[in-house]
Enzyme design. Structure first.
Site, mmCIF file in Angstrom:
data_model
loop_
_atom_site.group_PDB
_atom_site.id
_atom_site.type_symbol
_atom_site.label_atom_id
_atom_site.label_comp_id
_atom_site.label_asym_id
_atom_site.label_seq_id
_atom_site.Cartn_x
_atom_site.Cartn_y
_atom_site.Cartn_z
ATOM 1 C CD GLU A 253 -2.953 -1.171 0.247
ATOM 2 O OE1 GLU A 253 -3.074 -0.152 -0.462
ATOM 3 O OE2 GLU A 253 -3.685 -2.159 0.130
ATOM 4 C CB CYS A 287 -2.063 6.697 1.386
ATOM 5 S SG CYS A 287 -3.346 5.757 2.211
#
Length: 501
Positions: A253, A287
């Site tokens: 990720e 993110c």
């Protein structure tokens, strides 16, 4: 809740917070939280060994029983939500409501994992051979290494650990060296859950604290079949190559250069809210933060001045103050990177609004900033580098298909969004010719993913998936089994082997 009250509520002791060589400071005011003991290479090796032993015992526990442990853990998190949320705020700088929200995500994934523990389904597959059955099983994988980042210091571990544990695995956690105290607190809460459960093997969850060298021990060890790593694209590229070299598995990720498209058919009130939270939430250190905004020329002059006005009135300050909307950047490096990105944008002709340092006299050792809006000139069609800071680049567009192409024309592929009330525009955006991201939202922003859906992205974001849907399969190994209940043994492809007599 002050620092001492937080530590007391979470049973954090002086032995855990003092005497080590890793100094941890609060980004809120620069004050020392603690100096933490780091794990050395020999100790890391012992912990991996213990994790293997715990896995071999835990894998034979029925999955619904494993779910009971996670249910207990989720209830402990409910009990300690306020204290743990405050510790998240103290150590990583996100505002208190976001700290509470992060702990709620931990609780939510525990609830999901408890249900999942009774739904680890395989398949029954039709065999082409008479008297045969073919089945697919999902088996526990082994110790799961979890490398988490500072911006979600506890939720990312929980997204991985709750699923890994109900799937029959042990877990080894390497938190960011910027946020180890929250990891220590969570590990203690999990150990409390294991004690209440009464049947969990020692070492089911392990914690290793340190800098890059300790993370590399985890990444390079063949006894750890899966590494789930959250961080920068650069870090993920290094981790991915090293794990692949030993034929391990990864869930990566990584970065996200996320964009929102606002069409002339958008509800501008909805768009305004989604953009504002997506761009300034967590001081731009998610993110999934909104980095780029493509606004149709017909509504540009209605939306952009409104955003500037809102930016000018943002409440910036102590993240533990419930009135604060924007807390600090994590450290000086983040501030310097933000300033470099703004200087580069100005050199390209961008018009910069905001972006300077805030509250420096009050907090000389902390890095508060005014979130920045950068209106980019027509000569610049995109920004392809992610800066982990509250910078929103705004572009004007006239054609939706071109806007989608510009949105996709970056190395990252995590989250994206379109605001429109036109069903055809929405369907185009979510079609095979639309967004190329792992997350493609309509009429909500780029942040705020729900537990029930698989979370992750494409391209340099890594391709991994965590959390909901069938992301659990990443923590298991697939087994295909053919069973012959007949008295014959027909060979594959009709081959006759040996004598017919």
């Amino acid at each position: 809740m002050n620092k001492e009250e937080i530590f007391k509520s979470l049973d954090l002791t002086d032995a855990e917070l003092k005497g080590g060589s890793l100094y941890v400071n609060s980004p809120g005011d620069g004050s020392l939280i603690g100096h933490i003991h780091m794990t050395d290479v020999e100790d890391a090796d012992h912990k991996i060994h213990d994790s293997v032993r715990a896995f071999k015992e835990w894998r034979t526990v029925p999955a619904p029983k494993r779910g009971e442990l996670i249910r207990i853990f989720g209830n402990i998190l409910r009990e300690k939500k306020e204290a743990l949320g405050a510790l998240v705020t103290l150590e990583c700088g996100k505002i208190y409501q976001e700290g509470l929200g992060e702990v709620q995500e931990m609780i939510d994934i525990c609830d999901f994992a408890v249900g999942l523990s009774r739904q680890l389904y395989g398949l029954t597959i039709a065999s082409e051979r008479p008297g045969h059955k073919m089945r697919e099983y999902w088996q526990p994988l082994g110790p799961v290494g979890i490398i988490s980042a500072f911006n979600f210091p506890v939720a990312v571990w929980a997204w991985n650990a709750a699923l890994a544990v109900v799937c029959g695995n042990s877990v080894i956690w390497k938190p960011s060296e910027k946020t180890p105290v929250t990891a220590i607190a969570v590990q203690k809460l999990f150990e409390r859950a294991c004690a209440e459960f009464g049947e969990a093997p020692a070492g089911l969850s392990q914690l290793i604290i340190g800098e890059r060298n300790i993370g590399e021990e985890l990444v390079n060890d063949h006894r750890v079949p899966l590494i789930s790593a959250t961080g920068s694209c650069r870090m993920g590229r290094d981790v991915g190559q090293k794990v692949a070299a030993r034929f391990g598995k990864t869930i990566l990720e990584l970065g996200g250069n996320n964009a929102i498209i606002v069409t002339p058919n958008a509800d501008l009130d909805l768009a305004f809210q989604g953009i504002l939270f997506g761009a300034v939430g967590t001081c731009g250190q998610r993110c999934t933060s909104t980095r780029r905004l493509f606004v149709h020329e017909d509504v540009y002059d209605q939306l952009v001045p409104r955003l500037k006005e809102a930016y000018g009135g943002l409440s910036i300050g102590d993240p533990l103050d419930e009135k604060t909307l924007v807390g600090p950047l994590i450290d000086e490096d983040s501030f310097n990177n933000m300033q470099k990105a703004l200087e580069k944008a100005a050199d390209q002709g961008g018009e910069v609004f905001g972006g300077g340092r805030a509250l420096q006299e009050m907090y000389p050792d902390a890095y508060y900033v005014h979130p920045a809006i950068v209106e980019m000139p027509a000569s610049v069609d995109n920004v392809r580098e992610e800066t982990f800071a509250p910078i929103l680049y705004i572009f004007k567009y006239s054609d939706l298909e071109t806007a989608i192409e510009r949105q996709n024309d970056v190395p990252q592929g995590l989250s994206s969004s379109i605001f429109t009330t036109d069903v055809c525009e929405a369907e185009l955006f979510t079609s095979e010719a639309g967004s190329d991201c792992g997350i493609a939202n309509v009429n909500i922003g780029t942040s705020g993913a729900e537990i029930g859906g698989a979370f992750g992205g494409e391209k340099e974001t890594g391709g991994g998936r965590e959390s909901g849907s069938d992301a659990w399969k990443g923590y298991m190994r697939r087994m295909t089994s053919t069973l012959n209940y007949s008295k014959e043994l027909p060979l594959a492809q009709g081959i006759k082997f040996g004598s017919d007599d």
